[in-house]
Design a protein around this motif. Structure first.
Motif, short mmCIF file in Angstrom:
data_model
loop_
_atom_site.label_atom_id
_atom_site.label_comp_id
_atom_site.label_asym_id
_atom_site.label_seq_id
_atom_site.Cartn_x
_atom_site.Cartn_y
_atom_site.Cartn_z
N MET A 98 3.14 8.70 -15.82
CA MET A 98 1.77 8.29 -15.52
C MET A 98 1.73 7.48 -14.22
O MET A 98 0.94 7.73 -13.34
N ALA A 99 2.68 6.52 -14.17
CA ALA A 99 2.76 5.67 -12.98
C ALA A 99 3.09 6.52 -11.76
O ALA A 99 2.56 6.32 -10.68
N ALA A 100 4.01 7.49 -11.99
CA ALA A 100 4.40 8.36 -10.88
C ALA A 100 3.21 9.16 -10.36
O ALA A 100 2.99 9.27 -9.16
N SER A 101 2.41 9.71 -11.33
CA SER A 101 1.27 10.51 -10.90
C SER A 101 0.24 9.64 -10.18
O SER A 101 -0.40 10.07 -9.24
N ALA A 102 0.10 8.37 -10.61
CA ALA A 102 -0.82 7.45 -9.93
C ALA A 102 -0.38 7.21 -8.50
O ALA A 102 -1.19 7.16 -7.58
N THR A 103 0.97 7.11 -8.33
CA THR A 103 1.50 6.89 -6.98
C THR A 103 1.18 8.08 -6.07
O THR A 103 0.78 7.92 -4.92
N VAL A 104 1.36 9.30 -6.64
CA VAL A 104 1.05 10.50 -5.87
C VAL A 104 -0.40 10.48 -5.42
O VAL A 104 -0.74 10.73 -4.27
N THR A 105 -1.31 10.15 -6.36
CA THR A 105 -2.73 10.11 -6.06
C THR A 105 -3.01 9.09 -4.96
O THR A 105 -3.73 9.36 -4.00
N ASP A 106 -2.40 7.90 -5.12
CA ASP A 106 -2.61 6.85 -4.12
C ASP A 106 -2.12 7.29 -2.75
O ASP A 106 -2.78 7.08 -1.74
N ASP A 107 -0.95 7.94 -2.74
CA ASP A 107 -0.39 8.40 -1.47
C ASP A 107 -1.29 9.44 -0.82
O ASP A 107 -1.49 9.44 0.39
N SER A 108 -1.84 10.37 -1.65
CA SER A 108 -2.67 11.43 -1.08
C SER A 108 -4.00 10.87 -0.57
O SER A 108 -4.60 11.43 0.33
N LEU A 109 -4.44 9.76 -1.16
CA LEU A 109 -5.70 9.16 -0.71
C LEU A 109 -5.51 8.21 0.47
O LEU A 109 -6.48 7.79 1.09
N TYR A 110 -4.25 7.92 0.80
CA TYR A 110 -4.01 6.95 1.88
C TYR A 110 -4.62 7.39 3.22
O TYR A 110 -5.30 6.60 3.87
N PRO A 111 -4.39 8.67 3.64
CA PRO A 111 -5.02 9.09 4.90
C PRO A 111 -6.54 8.96 4.87
O PRO A 111 -7.18 8.68 5.87
N ILE A 112 -7.13 9.20 3.69
CA ILE A 112 -8.59 9.08 3.53
C ILE A 112 -9.03 7.64 3.75
O ILE A 112 -10.02 7.36 4.42
N ALA A 113 -8.25 6.73 3.19
CA ALA A 113 -8.56 5.30 3.38
C ALA A 113 -8.52 4.95 4.86
O ALA A 113 -9.37 4.19 5.36
N VAL A 114 -7.55 5.54 5.58
CA VAL A 114 -7.45 5.30 7.03
C VAL A 114 -8.70 5.82 7.74
O VAL A 114 -9.29 5.14 8.59
N LEU A 115 -9.13 7.04 7.36
CA LEU A 115 -10.32 7.64 7.98
C LEU A 115 -11.57 6.79 7.72
O LEU A 115 -12.40 6.58 8.60
N ILE A 116 -11.68 6.30 6.48
CA ILE A 116 -12.85 5.46 6.14
C ILE A 116 -12.80 4.16 6.92
O ILE A 116 -13.82 3.66 7.40
N ASP A 117 -11.59 3.61 7.08
CA ASP A 117 -11.45 2.39 7.90
C ASP A 117 -11.87 2.66 9.34
O ASP A 117 -12.48 1.82 9.99
N GLU A 118 -11.52 3.87 9.81
CA GLU A 118 -11.88 4.22 11.19
C GLU A 118 -13.39 4.32 11.38
O GLU A 118 -13.91 4.09 12.46
N LEU A 119 -14.11 4.68 10.29
CA LEU A 119 -15.58 4.72 10.37
C LEU A 119 -16.16 3.34 10.67
O LEU A 119 -17.25 3.22 11.22
N ARG A 120 -15.39 2.29 10.31
CA ARG A 120 -15.86 0.90 10.54
C ARG A 120 -15.25 0.31 11.81
O ARG A 120 -15.57 -0.82 12.17
#
Length: 591
Positions: A1-23
């Motif tokens: 479960m923890a491993a799958s959460a890590t995968v999800t977090d990792d895959s969303l990391y670039p998205i977080a960067v893009l959203i930060d770039e919007l600001r």
């Protein structure tokens, strides 16, 4: 479960960067992020895009114009990313905000996206979400929102209930009489497309009065846009209704005090002609066209002149020739000597097109003198436009008649004392050759082209050399071999070294289009022989020419014929000859 959460977090990391770039404070970073908005939306999923991304975007619509423009464009194709047509209405708030900003290109793009997504709304959603948006924009405090509203009526009108249609018509009517000229201008520009979706009854009772009001507006920028609407409205009405409801306004526009309005009438004249039909054309548009051709403003005359051929072609077949001869041709005769170059140039581009309509006798009697006058015009654009369209006349009166009348004028220009005039004719020669054909060219114009090769002005000789290349591309290498190469190569024995140099320049221009065989068998022997010329300038040009044509030759002539000559020149007493010969040997890998 923890491993799958890590995968999800990792895959969303670039998205977080893009959203930060919007600001981000850096405009370029924000712009890059907006352009990747669909990637962000895909990663977030439909629900989070609707609940988080779109509200965030709506709240941050205070940005640089280029960022807002990119956002307005992206949102137009966002429907699948928010859950399809069922949820398309959630795109309306950010686009509504964008449709009210100050920058016109952003507003226009927002309106374009709104028009796109309006098609994806169901009829009930249109009434529930889209029409209220249109009404809010139409009654906004700022003129920016009201101008945007004008472009949205036609896309939703046909799919809503009758009571809502009545409200939309009333809203549009209010925009047509808005206090702000920019809003009335926007309404006038969209009046034609709104008219096309209305029922005929409402078109006559409501749109026509709006049209009449806008066509009499105090601002010429509004009146000229009403002319465009005139075309759309006339297409929707019967002929007798056009006469009664549209023509009074059109007559008024032809004589408008503003040249911009008259220019718009001239620009749309052939469209108006098709819309109003043959009877009204004969009665009203022919005199109106004459007035536009004689207008006091050159821009109006030039615009009308460019429409002469199309206008005459669209005249009813019965009586066409008589109308042209009686009403149009006398005006054209005056325009040939117009003081404005743009008017004469516009006329020259279309006047040849009258030949098929007037027939052989009228062309010879009335049009040929005009062509001759324009062929001798000081303006190069006028001369070019006449030469470019000779084929129209050729088809009507035949090549012999054409040569008897126009050829003397061409020859006269080709031998003009001013070298720039000669240069202009050389540049038209390939075009003229294509119009008149190879037989006529060989008989009448070939000697001219050869004479230019020995002109005392270098620019003429250079242009004549390029001219031979273009003619060879048009007529083929066999023609070149039989017609021009013997004369060109004969110049290599001319006592004047400048003429001998011209032979080399011609070889440089022709070797590619003539191909390897002709170059090797016919041109190469002459060039090699010229390597022993007494003038150093000729010898170093031989070295430069051999360097150029050497790349196309086979191994045998290159090593057995070219190399010995270059070896000899590389030991020449003249420093320039020696330099260019050594360079040629290096480039051709013969050293």
């Amino acid at each position: 479960m923890a491993a799958s959460a890590t995968v999800t977090d990792d895959s969303l990391y670039p998205i977080a960067v893009l959203i930060d770039e919007l600001r981000n404070e850096d405009v370029q970073l924000r712009l890059n992020s907006i352009k990747k908005l669909s990637t962000i939306a895909l990663a977030l999923g439909m629900e989070r895009t609707r609940s988080e991304l779109l509200p965030f975007l709506t709240d941050t619509i205070y940005d640089e114009d280029e960022v807002l423009l990119a956002l307005a464009e992206q949102l137009g194709s966002f429907t699948p990313l928010v859950g399809g047509p069922t949820h398309v209405n959630c795109l309306l708030p950010p686009l509504e905000s964008l449709a009210t900003v100050e920058e016109t290109v952003v507003r226009d793009k927002a309106v374009e996206s709104l028009r796109t997504i309006s098609k994806e709304h169901s009829s009930s959603d249109l009434e529930r979400y889209f029409v209220p948006l249109v009404k809010r924009l139409a009654s906004g405090d700022w003129f920016t929102s009201r101008t945007s509203a004008c472009g949205l009526f036609s896309v939703c009108y046909q799919r809503v209930s009758n009571p809502v249609k009545a409200e939309l018509r009333l809203n549009f009517k209010n925009l047509c009489t808005d206090d702000t000229p920019m809003v009335r201008r926007a309404a006038a520009s969209k009046l034609g497309e709104f008219a096309k979706v209305l029922e005929l009854e409402h078109l006559k009772n409501e749109i026509i009065p709006m049209f009449t009001t806008l066509a009499s507006d105090e601002q010429d920028s509004v009146r000229l846009l009403a002319v465009e609407a005139c075309v759309s409205i006339a297409q929707l009405l019967k002929r007798e209704e056009v006469e009664k409801l549209v023509m009074p306004t059109l007559r008024q526009a032809v004589e408008d005090k503003s040249w911009r309005v008259r220019y718009m009438v001239a620009d749309k004249f052939t469209e108006l002609q098709k819309a109003v039909g043959p009877e009204i054309t004969k009665k009203d548009l022919v005199p109106a066209f004459q007035n536009l051709l004689k207008d006091c403003e050159a821009e109006v005359r030039a615009s009308a002149a460019s429409k002469i051929k199309d206008f005459c072609e669209n005249l009813p077949t019965e009586g066409q020739q008589q109308i042209i001869m009686t009403h149009i041709l006398p005006t054209i005769k005056d325009m040939v000597s117009d003081a404005n170059e743009h008017v004469k140039s516009a006329l020259a581009a279309v006047i040849m097109g009258l030949s098929p309509m007037l027939g052989k006798e009228n062309t010879i009697e009335h049009l040929l003198p005009l062509f001759l006058a324009q062929l001798k015009d000081d303006c190069p654009e006028v001369r070019l436009n006449i030469i470019s369209n000779l084929d129209c006349v050729n088809e009507v009166i035949g090549i012999r008649q054409l040569s008897q009348s126009l050829l003397p004028a061409i020859v006269e220009l080709a031998e003009d004392a001013k070298w720039r005039v000669r240069l202009a004719i050389i540049e038209y020669m390939p075009l003229l050759a294509g119009q008149l054909g190879v037989e006529f060219f060989n008989e009448k114009l070939n000697s001219l082209c050869m004479a230019w090769l020995v002109d005392h002005v270098y620019a003429i000789r250079e242009a004549a050399t390029n001219n031979l290349k273009k003619l060879t591309q048009k007529f083929g290498k066999v023609w070149a071999q039989n017609t021009i190469l013997p004369k060109v190569l004969a110049m290599s024995a001319n006592p004047n070294y400048l003429h001998r140099m011209t032979t080399l320049f011609c070889v440089n221009a022709l070797y590619e289009v003539c191909g390897k065989d002709i170059t090797t068998k016919i041109m190469l022997p002459t060039v090699l022989r010229m390597g022993s010329d007494a003038v150093a300038n000729v010898r170093f040009n031989v070295a430069k020419t051999l360097q150029k044509i050497g790349s196309t030759l086979d191994y045998s002539p290159l090593h057995n014929e070219v190399k010995p000559v270059l070896d000899k020149l590389s030991k020449d007493q003249d420093i320039d000859v020696k330099y260019f010969a050594q360079e040629a040997l290096i480039v051709l890998c013969l050293n």
